[in-house]
Write an enzyme that holds these catalytic residues in place. Structure first.
Site, short mmCIF file in Angstrom:
data_model
loop_
_atom_site.label_atom_id
_atom_site.label_comp_id
_atom_site.label_asym_id
_atom_site.label_seq_id
_atom_site.Cartn_x
_atom_site.Cartn_y
_atom_site.Cartn_z
N CYS A 383 0.86 -1.29 -0.11
CA CYS A 383 0.13 0.13 -0.07
C CYS A 383 0.82 1.30 0.12
O CYS A 383 1.65 1.48 -0.82
CB CYS A 383 -0.91 -0.17 1.04
SG CYS A 383 -2.47 1.03 0.70
N HIS A 509 -3.78 -4.93 0.20
CA HIS A 509 -3.29 -5.41 1.57
C HIS A 509 -3.27 -6.95 1.50
O HIS A 509 -4.17 -7.35 2.00
CB HIS A 509 -4.03 -4.75 2.69
CG HIS A 509 -3.57 -3.57 3.12
ND1 HIS A 509 -2.81 -3.16 3.83
CD2 HIS A 509 -4.30 -2.39 2.33
CE1 HIS A 509 -2.94 -1.78 3.60
NE2 HIS A 509 -3.84 -1.27 2.90
N GLU A 511 -2.02 -8.91 3.19
CA GLU A 511 -1.97 -9.46 4.83
C GLU A 511 -3.14 -9.77 5.24
O GLU A 511 -3.34 -10.54 6.27
CB GLU A 511 -1.24 -8.57 5.75
CG GLU A 511 -1.83 -7.18 5.98
CD GLU A 511 -1.70 -6.07 5.10
OE1 GLU A 511 -1.11 -6.30 3.84
OE2 GLU A 511 -1.63 -4.99 5.45
N1 GLN Z 1 -1.89 6.78 2.58
C1 GLN Z 1 -2.04 5.91 1.28
C2 GLN Z 1 -3.47 6.01 0.74
O1 GLN Z 1 -4.53 6.41 1.29
C3 GLN Z 1 -1.79 4.28 1.67
C4 GLN Z 1 -2.80 3.77 2.69
C5 GLN Z 1 -2.45 2.44 3.03
O2 GLN Z 1 -1.07 2.30 3.33
N2 GLN Z 1 -3.39 1.67 3.64
O3 GLN Z 1 -3.58 5.55 -0.51
#
Ligand code: GLN
Length: 534
Positions: A383, A509, A511
């Site tokens: 992410c 994600h 995970e």
């Molecule tokens: N801050 C980034 C976004 O909103 C990544 C978010 C995250 O790592 N969950 O795109």
């Protein structure tokens, strides 16, 4: 299909005793006996969900397939049960009140005074029974957050009291307490447990089963004493002793017949033994691994391991399926700079760049990425970690020295990461990110496709920013490929640098979708690459 049985898990004496792990372990045992089981968590706070909570408050925010931002205990539930949860599996007091107030505004209460009893408790009961009402589950395990005696848990306990009468034999109450060891007296003390059960009895709930959390073995005599004082069968006083891995807890519970006791109390037959072979196989590999794989996790919440709970567990599962012990090093991204990066990273086999929000600690992530890239170290960006990979590549390889995400700098000339179009009109922060599972199509020759063994995957998301497709061609020409995208929107989901051994960033994600019996293939492949680097 049997008539749905409801199991309630409450906690006493102190928080953090592991109600989630006990609930998940019981679910694992019942699943291994062929029953359909789900677990839900009721959190007594007023927030609608934990989505806007800072990790310091509540650890990681977990995300369900249907896009609900949930308590991290749902991660344990999925890792143990191998069954996806949904928004129905996590309810907060905020949501209960919101539903009741919405009904009141609609006029549903027909002029009645709306009160905690029966309106709030009815709404709690409706939500408890929702998962069971669709005839999908034989067992619905409900974990009540907080500790008995908390003012804010009272409406939940009152609902459990009422349900016990309504459900009769189809209801079992398990209470988890703590038995402290007083070193000076060399004695284990049952008084806190007795008090805690009394408190539960005061609100009208008699527990059927007690699980005593302890650091030392509890003698039969001690358990008999607890049984006597608390009106519980001696056989239903179970100890939950500290074990090296939470994944051993289901076996510990089975050795003390927790599953059989629950079946007997709910009037179900005990047919032989649970089918635990795949689980045992995992534990066997876990215990027999001798060599280690050393992974660094670069993030800003490293003093707070719960903030990366699912990543830790996914790495652990992936290491186990590679027959390795996981040696996970947390690297504080705020403390990382070009003069200490060699010392912090050189002994690692692979590095994870963690998800996150905001500017704090971001520069350290770039330092780590530059080092990892230049030393061809297996690197996995998740992410924000993937977004950092893109920015660092733009700055250092493509010469766009001021490249950035508009999350960090709205005025950047090279907004290689930008706010998603549909996010631009959003002003409410709660539950408005791009959340939940979305499809992703992978390039056939990518590391990701090879790892997954397919070009079509579906993974969960939690973000507002995305790779800016205007730069796609420039990146591809400079050697960073966009190898995964959403088939409808073309949002870039996966980037790779093919000239490097394993340099992969994912916008999603992975995970959230890795369980003991089904580790996420991308983690397994990352660990494999880290091992081969050795
Ligand atoms: N801050 C980034 C976004 O909103 C990544 C978010 C995250 O790592 N969950 O795109």
């Amino acid at each position: 299909m049997v008539e749905t049985k409801y199991i309630f898990v409450t906690g006493g004496v102190t928080s953090s005793l592991g109600k989630g792990i006990i609930s998940a372990s019981l679910a694992r045992l019942l699943l291994a006996r062929g029953y359909k089981v789900t677990i839900q968590k009721f959190d007594p706070y007023i927030n609608i969900d934990p989505g806007t909570l800072n990790p310091y408050e509540h650890g990681e925010c977990y995300v369900t397939v249907d896009g609900h931002e949930a308590d991290l205990d749902l991660g344990h539930y999925e890792r143990f049960t191998n069954t996806p949860t949904t928004r129905a599996n996590n309810i907060t007091t905020g949501r209960i009140y919101q539903n009741v107030i919405d009904k009141e505004r609609r006029g549903d209460y027909l002029g009645k005074t709306v009160q905690i009893i029966p309106h709030i408790t009815d709404e709690i009961k409706r939500n408890i029974k929702l998962l069971g009402s669709k005839n999908q589950f034989d067992f619905v395990i409900t974990e009540i957050g907080g500790t008995v005696g908390d003012i804010e848990s009272l409406p939940y306990l009152e609902s459990v009291r009422q349900l016990r009468w309504e459900l009769g034999k189809n209801c079992v109450c398990i209470h988890l307490t703590y038995v402290p060891y007083i070193a000076a007296a060399k004695e284990l003390k049952t008084k806190p447990t007795q008090h805690s059960v009394k408190q539960l009895q005061e609100v009208g709930i008699q527990p059927d089963i007690l699980v005593l959390r302890t650091e030392h073995d509890l003698s039969l005599n001690l358990r008999k004493k607890v049984a006597l004082f608390c009106n519980v069968d001696p056989a239903a006083v179970i100890q939950s002793i500290d074990v090296p891995s939470i994944y051993e807890v289901p076996l510990k519970m089975h050795q003390q017949h927790l599953d059989e006791i629950v079946l007997t109390k709910t009037g179900l037959p005990i047919n032989g033994e649970p089918h635990l072979e795949p689980w045992m196989n995992f534990l066997h590999r876990m215990k027999n691994a001798t060599e280690t794989v050393r992974i660094g996790l670069v993030g800003k919440y490293v003093e707070l391991p719960d903030a990366y709970k699912s990543i830790n567990e996914s790495l652990f599962q992936a290491a186990t399926y590679n027959d390795r012990k996981l040696d996970l090093r947390y690297i504080h991204s705020e403390k990382l700079n070009s003069s200490n990066v060699e010392e912090m990273l050189s002994s690692l086999d692979g590095v994870i760049i963690a998800p996150g929000f905001g500017q704090r600690g971001i520069e350290g992530k770039f330092v780590a990425l530059k080092y990892a890239r230049e030393h061809d170290m297996p690197t996995f960006g998740i992410c924000l970690g993937m977004q950092c990979m893109v920015i660092e590549y733009a700055r250092d390889v493509m010469g766009l020295t001021d490249a950035n995400s508009t999350e960090m700098d709205v005025t950047t000339k090279h907004n290689v990461i930008d706010l998603m179009e549909e996010q631009k009109s959003i002003t409410n922060m709660g539950g408005t990110m791009r959340l939940g599972a979305y499809d992703c199509v992978l390039a056939e020759d990518s590391i990701a496709a090879k790892a997954y063994g397919t070009t079509h995957i579906r993974e969960r998301h939690r973000h507002r920013f995305e790779f800016n497709n205007e730069y796609r061609q420039a990146f591809e020409e400079a050697g960073m490929r966009c190898v995964g995208e959403n088939p409808e929107t073309h949002l870039v989901e996966v980037v790779e640098v093919p000239s490097l051994r394993w340099y992969v960033g994912v916008q999603y994600h992975p995970e959230y979708n890795s369980t003991v019996l089904n580790p996420n293939p991308i983690f397994v492949d990352f660990i494999k690459a880290a091992i081969s680097k050795k």
